[in-house]
Design a protein around this motif. Structure first.
Motif, PDB file in Angstrom:
ATOM      1  N   THR A   1     -34.434  -4.043  58.001  1.00 25.89           N
ATOM      2  CA  THR A   1     -34.025  -2.637  57.991  1.00 25.89           C
ATOM      3  C   THR A   1     -32.513  -2.507  57.876  1.00 25.89           C
ATOM      4  OG1 THR A   1     -35.944  -2.086  59.342  1.00 25.89           O
ATOM      5  CG2 THR A   1     -34.181  -0.464  59.247  1.00 25.89           C
TER       6      THR A   1
ATOM      7  N   THR B   1     -42.986 -10.570  54.638  1.00 25.46           N
ATOM      8  CA  THR B   1     -43.034 -10.607  56.099  1.00 25.46           C
ATOM      9  C   THR B   1     -44.264  -9.870  56.616  1.00 25.46           C
ATOM     10  OG1 THR B   1     -40.625 -10.705  56.175  1.00 25.46           O
ATOM     11  CG2 THR B   1     -41.742 -10.079  58.198  1.00 25.46           C
TER      12      THR B   1
ATOM     13  N   VAL C   1     -36.013  -5.671  62.204  1.00 31.34           N
ATOM     14  CA  VAL C   1     -34.700  -5.059  62.427  1.00 31.34           C
ATOM     15  C   VAL C   1     -33.687  -5.573  61.409  1.00 31.34           C
ATOM     16  CG1 VAL C   1     -32.757  -4.966  64.056  1.00 31.34           C
ATOM     17  CG2 VAL C   1     -35.082  -4.531  64.851  1.00 31.34           C
ATOM     18  N   MET C   2     -33.705  -6.862  61.138  1.00 30.92           N
ATOM     19  CA  MET C   2     -32.759  -7.430  60.175  1.00 30.92           C
ATOM     20  C   MET C   2     -33.037  -6.925  58.755  1.00 30.92           C
ATOM     21  SD  MET C   2     -32.373 -11.293  61.631  1.00 30.92           S
ATOM     22  CE  MET C   2     -31.229 -11.804  60.397  1.00 30.92           C
TER      23      MET C   2
ATOM     24  N   ILE D   1     -41.649 -11.035  69.270  1.00 29.91           N
ATOM     25  CA  ILE D   1     -40.193 -10.830  69.252  1.00 29.91           C
ATOM     26  C   ILE D   1     -39.615 -11.291  67.920  1.00 29.91           C
ATOM     27  CG2 ILE D   1     -38.036 -11.560  70.334  1.00 29.91           C
ATOM     28  CD1 ILE D   1     -39.512 -11.528  72.986  1.00 29.91           C
ATOM     29  N   VAL D   2     -40.155 -12.358  67.363  1.00 31.46           N
ATOM     30  CA  VAL D   2     -39.696 -12.849  66.057  1.00 31.46           C
ATOM     31  C   VAL D   2     -39.960 -11.808  64.974  1.00 31.46           C
ATOM     32  CG1 VAL D   2     -40.051 -14.628  64.316  1.00 31.46           C
ATOM     33  CG2 VAL D   2     -40.005 -15.247  66.727  1.00 31.46           C
ATOM     34  N   TRP D   3     -41.135 -11.169  65.018  1.00 30.96           N
ATOM     35  CA  TRP D   3     -41.462 -10.142  64.026  1.00 30.96           C
ATOM     36  C   TRP D   3     -40.564  -8.924  64.182  1.00 30.96           C
ATOM     37  CZ3 TRP D   3     -43.792 -12.421  60.405  1.00 30.96           C
ATOM     38  CH2 TRP D   3     -44.782 -13.365  60.643  1.00 30.96           C
ATOM     39  N   ILE D   4     -40.261  -8.555  65.416  1.00 38.00           N
ATOM     40  CA  ILE D   4     -39.377  -7.412  65.650  1.00 38.00           C
ATOM     41  C   ILE D   4     -37.973  -7.718  65.146  1.00 38.00           C
ATOM     42  CG2 ILE D   4     -38.268  -6.048  67.462  1.00 38.00           C
ATOM     43  CD1 ILE D   4     -40.910  -6.259  69.019  1.00 38.00           C
ATOM     44  N   ILE D   5     -37.482  -8.909  65.404  1.00 37.96           N
ATOM     45  CA  ILE D   5     -36.152  -9.297  64.924  1.00 37.96           C
ATOM     46  C   ILE D   5     -36.108  -9.298  63.402  1.00 37.96           C
ATOM     47  CG2 ILE D   5     -34.518 -11.220  64.803  1.00 37.96           C
ATOM     48  CD1 ILE D   5     -35.294 -11.870  67.704  1.00 37.96           C
ATOM     49  N   ALA D   6     -37.163  -9.807  62.776  1.00 38.44           N
ATOM     50  CA  ALA D   6     -37.221  -9.809  61.312  1.00 38.44           C
ATOM     51  C   ALA D   6     -37.229  -8.392  60.761  1.00 38.44           C
ATOM     52  CB  ALA D   6     -38.452 -10.572  60.834  1.00 38.44           C
TER      53      ALA D   6
END
Length: 95
Positions: free
Chosen positions: A13, A49, A10-11, A3-8
């Motif tokens: 992008t 990242t 998205v931010m 979830i941390v990688w997905i949030i990173a």
């Protein structure tokens, strides 16, 4: 942890999208130059990242090269930039 990688992602992008808007809509060359520097910084963050996510350090060489090229490019554009003006009298005063 995913979830941390997905949030990173998205931010990063969203930051790239907002920066691309400023790059395309900038009223002056300095605005576009700052947006281009910001886009390169966001790209560098995305590469970092990805290196942390994939545990692959081979991309860090490209990260270093991108940092050096963007620095030299920004300095040269700032040094040899022509002022954005339609008024020749204002252009003579800025020199």
């Amino acid at each position: 942890m995913i979830i941390v990688w997905i949030i990173a992602a998205v931010m990063l992008t969203a930051a790239a999208a907002v920066t691309m808007f400023r790059l395309l809509a900038g009223p002056s060359t300095l605005d576009r130059l700052v947006a281009l520097d910001t886009l390169v910084a966001v790209t560098m963050c995305a590469i970092g990242t990805w290196a942390a996510f994939s545990l692959d350090t081979t991309v860090t060489y490209g990260l270093t090269a991108l940092a050096l090229i963007s620095f030299v490019g920004s300095v040269s554009v700032a040094r040899f930039r022509v002022p954005d003006t339609d008024n020749p009298r204002a252009a003579r005063r800025s020199r």
